[in-house]
Scaffold this motif. Structure first.
Motif, PDB file in Angstrom:
ATOM      1  N   GLU A 277       0.788  -1.205   0.061  1.00  0.00           N
ATOM      2  CA  GLU A 277      -0.070   0.049   0.061  1.00  0.00           C
ATOM      3  C   GLU A 277       0.971   1.283   0.152  1.00  0.00           C
ATOM      4  O   GLU A 277       1.436   1.812   0.974  1.00  0.00           O
TER       5      GLU A 277
ATOM      6  N   TYR B 239      -5.910   2.732  19.701  1.00  0.00           N
ATOM      7  CA  TYR B 239      -4.446   2.937  19.842  1.00  0.00           C
ATOM      8  C   TYR B 239      -3.655   2.610  21.144  1.00  0.00           C
ATOM      9  O   TYR B 239      -2.703   2.332  21.282  1.00  0.00           O
TER      10      TYR B 239
ATOM     11  N   ASP C 225      -5.053  -1.715  16.017  1.00  0.00           N
ATOM     12  CA  ASP C 225      -5.365  -1.138  14.880  1.00  0.00           C
ATOM     13  C   ASP C 225      -5.782  -2.178  13.644  1.00  0.00           C
ATOM     14  O   ASP C 225      -4.743  -3.101  13.301  1.00  0.00           O
ATOM     15  N   ASP C 226      -6.994  -2.345  13.432  1.00  0.00           N
ATOM     16  CA  ASP C 226      -7.410  -3.534  12.605  1.00  0.00           C
ATOM     17  C   ASP C 226      -7.303  -3.105  11.071  1.00  0.00           C
ATOM     18  O   ASP C 226      -7.919  -3.818  10.136  1.00  0.00           O
ATOM     19  N   ARG C 227      -6.965  -1.886  10.652  1.00  0.00           N
ATOM     20  CA  ARG C 227      -6.958  -1.409   9.203  1.00  0.00           C
ATOM     21  C   ARG C 227      -5.884  -2.504   8.607  1.00  0.00           C
ATOM     22  O   ARG C 227      -4.679  -2.923   9.002  1.00  0.00           O
ATOM     23  N   ALA C 228      -6.375  -2.857   7.468  1.00  0.00           N
ATOM     24  CA  ALA C 228      -5.547  -3.768   6.566  1.00  0.00           C
ATOM     25  C   ALA C 228      -4.874  -3.104   5.465  1.00  0.00           C
ATOM     26  O   ALA C 228      -5.160  -2.114   5.206  1.00  0.00           O
TER      27      ALA C 228
ATOM     28  N   ALA D 195     -10.756   5.424  17.375  1.00  0.00           N
ATOM     29  CA  ALA D 195      -9.332   4.890  17.013  1.00  0.00           C
ATOM     30  C   ALA D 195      -8.379   5.212  18.093  1.00  0.00           C
ATOM     31  O   ALA D 195      -7.531   4.190  18.244  1.00  0.00           O
TER      32      ALA D 195
ATOM     33  N   ARG E 100      -5.972   1.197  -2.661  1.00  0.00           N
ATOM     34  CA  ARG E 100      -6.651   2.519  -1.632  1.00  0.00           C
ATOM     35  C   ARG E 100      -6.776   3.573  -2.536  1.00  0.00           C
ATOM     36  O   ARG E 100      -5.882   4.056  -3.129  1.00  0.00           O
TER      37      ARG E 100
ATOM     38  N   ASN F  54       0.769  -4.339  13.352  1.00  0.00           N
ATOM     39  CA  ASN F  54      -0.277  -3.433  12.696  1.00  0.00           C
ATOM     40  C   ASN F  54       0.347  -2.378  12.002  1.00  0.00           C
ATOM     41  O   ASN F  54       1.568  -1.924  12.420  1.00  0.00           O
ATOM     42  N   LYS F  55      -0.401  -1.598  11.283  1.00  0.00           N
ATOM     43  CA  LYS F  55      -0.008  -0.424  10.590  1.00  0.00           C
ATOM     44  C   LYS F  55       0.528   0.809  11.433  1.00  0.00           C
ATOM     45  O   LYS F  55       1.530   1.402  11.250  1.00  0.00           O
TER      46      LYS F  55
ATOM     47  N   ASP G 133       2.286  -5.994   3.735  1.00  0.00           N
ATOM     48  CA  ASP G 133       1.803  -7.046   4.579  1.00  0.00           C
ATOM     49  C   ASP G 133       2.780  -8.294   4.300  1.00  0.00           C
ATOM     50  O   ASP G 133       2.485  -8.803   3.095  1.00  0.00           O
TER      51      ASP G 133
ATOM     52  N   THR H 198      -4.171  -2.071   1.927  1.00  0.00           N
ATOM     53  CA  THR H 198      -4.791  -2.328   0.680  1.00  0.00           C
ATOM     54  C   THR H 198      -4.188  -1.673  -0.407  1.00  0.00           C
ATOM     55  O   THR H 198      -4.120  -0.447  -0.574  1.00  0.00           O
TER      56      THR H 198
END
Length: 353
Positions: A99, A222, A227-230, A218, A235, A142-143, A109, A232
């Motif tokens: 991403e 934090y 942080d569940d953002r995948a 969020a 985007r 996580n990100k 990832d 992508t």
């Protein structure tokens, strides 16, 4: 769900490093990529310039005052884009889940690999070997944490926050280091006694939402390292812009036009850095009484030149009737990307007269 392994790679002073790589006379000297003069803005400063307080988005006149020996170098975006493509090709040898955030940074990832830290070390070495440039990398679950980690040992750094280290690391982190918490939000948190992740973790989610709106959800995560953002790869960015709060409120149109020129150059630089194209230009003004207005113009095609952006921005400002009101903030945004889906192209703002 298996534990994610995320790498955030951030090139070190990317534009400036490319210029120093290509021109040996600039190596070891304080340089700023951008345009000198009263309307210029710094895009990137070399590490030699940063101890003087020179940084991106700083007006060139201010940068020159802070560092009289500063060397300004005009940006060469086509070169930066070509180098960025080289770097992304390296990323894709390790994963298809890449991403890009801009020309000089990206999330990867690599959950399928045995060691994300080993992969990050190899990627850094490959980038140096193939481009002659250094990158910093952060590795975590996580990100949010990976991005924080990449900034931890810059330049040319590599820092890993392992799963068992997350809780203790987050607890000791100043709130300013969390994703999405800027100066204004940090000051508000400080006023509430929130200075570290540990302080933030004492607040329940409802209270954070009460004080910070939807971002409070969020912040609650934090503070717990969540942080569940995948990652992508495709985007879609909806808009991109910049704004500045004036040192003092003014209704002087010449002063406002001068401020707009600096903002316009910064927006153009960001459009290039993020490879973003948009058809709608939006001018934002905030008056001394904090009332906000916007004025916009949608073009037949995406903004393709700095001159087009300048012309439209100046037209929008010229069309505003200030009615004697003084302006405290001015901003410019480009949105309505041709690449966005049909349901996403119309920008809507909660402002207006």
């Amino acid at each position: 769900m298996p534990q994610r392994k995320i790498i955030h790679v951030d090139m070190d002073a990317f534009y400036a490093s490319v210029e120093q790589r290509d021109n040996p006379a600039l190596r070891g000297r304080p340089i700023a990529v951008g345009h000198d003069g009263p309307r210029g803005v710094v895009s990137t400063a070399s590490y030699e310039a940063r101890p003087f307080g020179v940084h991106s988005a700083l007006p060139s006149v201010t940068a020159r005052r802070l560092c009289p020996q500063l060397i300004f170098v005009p940006p060469r975006f086509e070169i930066y884009k070509a180098v960025s493509q080289q770097i992304r090709a390296v990323f894709r040898e390790y994963t298809e889940l890449v991403e890009p955030l801009s020309l000089d940074e990206a999330f990867l990832d690599v959950s399928h690999l045995r060691s994300a830290t080993l992969a990050a070390r190899e990627i850094k070495a490959r980038i140096r070997r193939e481009t002659g440039l250094t990158a910093s990398a952060g590795v975590s679950v996580n990100k949010m944490l990976a991005k924080i980690a990449s900034d931890y040992r810059k330049p040319d750094g590599l820092f890993t926050i392992a799963p068992e280290q997350v809780s203790g690391f987050v607890a000791g982190l100043p709130v300013e280091r969390f994703f999405g918490i800027g100066e204004v939000t940090a000051r508000k948190m400080h006023a509430l006694g929130i200075r570290t992740g540990a302080d933030l973790g004492l607040w329940d989610e409802a209270a954070l939402v009460h004080h910070f709106g939807k971002a409070g959800h969020a912040y609650y995560g934090y503070a717990r390292g969540i942080d569940d953002r995948a990652v992508t790869p495709n985007r879609i960015r909806k808009s991109l812009g910049a704004e500045t709060t004036l040192p003092e409120d003014t209704d002087d149109r010449k002063r406002l036009m001068l401020e707009l020129e600096g903002i316009r150059e910064e927006v153009w630089n960001r459009l290039q850095r993020h490879e973003f194209r948009g058809k709608t230009v939006v001018l934002k003004l905030k008056y001394a009484d904090f009332r906000q207005i916007t004025r916009s113009k949608t073009l037949p095609a995406a903004v393709e030149s700095a001159d087009t952006l300048r012309r439209v921005a100046e037209e929008l400002l010229a069309a505003v009737d200030l009615r004697g009101r003084r302006v405290r903030l001015i901003g410019l945004t480009v949105g309505n990307s041709p690449e966005a889906c049909a349901d996403c192209v119309q920008l809507r703002f909660g402002f207006g007269e």
